[in-house]
Write an enzyme that holds these catalytic residues in place. Sequence first.
Site, PDB file in Angstrom:
ATOM      1  N   THR A  59      -5.342 -39.901  40.580  1.00 26.31           N
ATOM      2  CA  THR A  59      -4.520 -40.919  39.816  1.00 26.31           C
ATOM      3  C   THR A  59      -3.689 -40.369  38.955  1.00 26.31           C
ATOM      4  O   THR A  59      -3.526 -39.168  38.456  1.00 26.31           O
ATOM      5  CB  THR A  59      -5.823 -41.564  38.809  1.00 26.31           C
ATOM      6  OG1 THR A  59      -5.061 -42.800  38.286  1.00 26.31           O
ATOM      7  CG2 THR A  59      -6.353 -40.534  37.676  1.00 26.31           C
ATOM      8  N   THR A  76     -13.131 -46.990  39.525  1.00 28.22           N
ATOM      9  CA  THR A  76     -11.809 -47.162  39.121  1.00 28.22           C
ATOM     10  C   THR A  76     -11.734 -47.830  38.015  1.00 28.22           C
ATOM     11  O   THR A  76     -12.886 -48.616  37.658  1.00 28.22           O
ATOM     12  CB  THR A  76     -11.012 -47.859  40.400  1.00 28.22           C
ATOM     13  OG1 THR A  76      -9.751 -48.046  39.872  1.00 28.22           O
ATOM     14  CG2 THR A  76     -11.755 -49.039  40.752  1.00 28.22           C
ATOM     15  N   GLY A  77     -10.407 -48.260  37.232  1.00 21.97           N
ATOM     16  CA  GLY A  77     -10.587 -48.977  36.087  1.00 21.97           C
ATOM     17  C   GLY A  77     -10.230 -48.230  34.745  1.00 21.97           C
ATOM     18  O   GLY A  77      -9.861 -47.065  35.047  1.00 21.97           O
ATOM     19  N   SER A 128       0.381 -45.827  40.267  1.00 11.95           N
ATOM     20  CA  SER A 128      -0.733 -45.319  39.530  1.00 11.95           C
ATOM     21  C   SER A 128      -1.222 -43.929  40.181  1.00 11.95           C
ATOM     22  O   SER A 128      -2.435 -43.762  39.992  1.00 11.95           O
ATOM     23  CB  SER A 128      -1.715 -46.268  39.448  1.00 11.95           C
ATOM     24  OG  SER A 128      -1.374 -46.967  38.284  1.00 11.95           O
ATOM     25  N   ARG A 176      -3.906 -37.389  27.294  1.00  4.97           N
ATOM     26  CA  ARG A 176      -5.143 -38.188  27.485  1.00  4.97           C
ATOM     27  C   ARG A 176      -5.628 -37.975  29.094  1.00  4.97           C
ATOM     28  O   ARG A 176      -4.607 -37.921  29.922  1.00  4.97           O
ATOM     29  CB  ARG A 176      -4.903 -39.799  27.547  1.00  4.97           C
ATOM     30  CG  ARG A 176      -5.891 -40.697  27.798  1.00  4.97           C
ATOM     31  CD  ARG A 176      -6.019 -41.070  29.329  1.00  4.97           C
ATOM     32  NE  ARG A 176      -6.872 -42.178  29.449  1.00  4.97           N
ATOM     33  CZ  ARG A 176      -7.253 -42.492  30.638  1.00  4.97           C
ATOM     34  NH1 ARG A 176      -6.460 -42.049  31.772  1.00  4.97           N
ATOM     35  NH2 ARG A 176      -8.103 -43.709  30.699  1.00  4.97           N
ATOM     36  N   VAL A 177      -6.857 -37.541  29.103  1.00  8.79           N
ATOM     37  CA  VAL A 177      -7.251 -37.690  30.572  1.00  8.79           C
ATOM     38  C   VAL A 177      -8.386 -38.584  30.886  1.00  8.79           C
ATOM     39  O   VAL A 177      -9.116 -38.775  29.761  1.00  8.79           O
ATOM     40  CB  VAL A 177      -7.765 -36.197  30.890  1.00  8.79           C
ATOM     41  CG1 VAL A 177      -8.763 -35.963  32.140  1.00  8.79           C
ATOM     42  CG2 VAL A 177      -6.856 -35.032  30.701  1.00  8.79           C
ATOM     43  N   THR A 231      -5.852 -46.367  41.025  1.00  9.97           N
ATOM     44  CA  THR A 231      -6.452 -45.015  41.227  1.00  9.97           C
ATOM     45  C   THR A 231      -7.067 -45.135  42.663  1.00  9.97           C
ATOM     46  O   THR A 231      -7.710 -46.110  43.036  1.00  9.97           O
ATOM     47  CB  THR A 231      -7.788 -44.565  40.275  1.00  9.97           C
ATOM     48  OG1 THR A 231      -7.024 -44.575  39.082  1.00  9.97           O
ATOM     49  CG2 THR A 231      -8.494 -43.723  40.666  1.00  9.97           C
TER      50      THR A 231
HETATM   51  C1  SD4 Z   1      -8.027 -43.835  34.270  1.00  6.53           C
HETATM   52  N1  SD4 Z   1      -9.698 -44.532  35.942  1.00  6.53           N
HETATM   53  O1  SD4 Z   1      -7.471 -42.723  34.272  1.00  6.53           O
HETATM   54  C2  SD4 Z   1      -8.175 -44.291  35.804  1.00  6.53           C
HETATM   55  C3  SD4 Z   1      -7.267 -45.262  36.072  1.00  6.53           C
HETATM   56  C4  SD4 Z   1      -7.668 -46.229  37.188  1.00  6.53           C
HETATM   57  O2  SD4 Z   1      -7.170 -48.040  38.512  1.00  6.53           O
HETATM   58  O3  SD4 Z   1      -8.537 -46.131  37.585  1.00  6.53           O
HETATM   59  N2  SD4 Z   1      -6.900 -47.091  37.631  1.00  6.53           N
HETATM   60  O4  SD4 Z   1      -8.688 -44.482  33.319  1.00  6.53           O
END
Ligand code: SD4
Length: 325
Positions: free
Chosen positions: A204, A237-238, A84, A214-215, A186
């Site tokens: 990430t 994160t997430g 990731s 997509r961003v 991330t």
């Molecule tokens: C996203 N926040 O692109 C990032 C993905 C992520 O742990 O954090 N993964 O949405």
Amino acid sequence: MNKNRRSFVKKIGLALVVSPVASVLAKNNTVRSNNVNKPVVISTWNHGLDANAAAWEILKNNGSAVDAVEAGVRVPESDPNNTSVGLGGFPDRDGNVTLDACIMDQHQNCGSVAFLQGIQNPISVARLVMDKTPHVMLVGAGAKSFALKNGFKHENLLTDKAKKAWQEWVKKSKYQPIINVENHDTIGMLALDQNGNLSGACTTSGAAFKMNGRVGDSPIIGAGLYVDNEVGAATATGLGELVMKTVGSHLVVELMRQGLSPNEACKKAVERIAEKLDDYKKYQVGFLALNKKGECGSYCIQKGFNYAWKDEKNEKLVDAEYWVK
Ligand code: SD4
């Protein structure tokens, strides 16, 4: 990280040595101290251990927090097994690896790149945007040509492992973020250096199998990362959409400004998501924060988010508290 190192690190964590002078370890793992706990570096997820080790090499030699966070997050960016971040990141639905990253220093300077392809270390491109341009953010082809002009090399970032995972995904083509599994790598890193200055970095490949173009939150100053050298720093994160809708990292820093501990501030930011966003229970978001005293904290929606913490006395993983019980 191999198993031996992981159990070694766990043992160190358990045998935590606390400064006899002023530090006490509160229930939530926040260091409560009258003194400033510095230098210190924290970062998201298990891979934060190796990233922190690289950052520590700089911090322990009186280097700056901004140099430390850049060097630290380059470690998972260059790890082909990390699916990731950077090289080896899972691609979008069409098979393109597209990267997002940002960095922010103690002077409120920031640099960011989004939808960047073919460059292994987007954080260093973001650093260069910060240091060498009048802008904050470059995206897509413009970011790529800026990188190439500044000596970065184009390379294929889609590893065989990531390609296979994508080919499997294409068979069903169902976009369904999986909590703590699909979206969990991330790296967001925050550091306080020996001079008491804060900086942060976030990088990430974004949500796996996202729509092309997509961003997420990670390159967005205020969402995936925010630093205010008078107060503290935060990263997220997430699932980025939830963080963007609530401008999460900025919120955490502003809550610390109002006097909340890093842990309390992260918890309030998760509460905000729960109040405002109906379907939040389906997703994971984790916040991580560090204040000017070197106290750290975290909070997440779902069980399973952890962070890596390194200072003079500690090198360990900490499980974040969570909202959905
Ligand atoms: C996203 N926040 O692109 C990032 C993905 C992520 O742990 O954090 N993964 O949405």
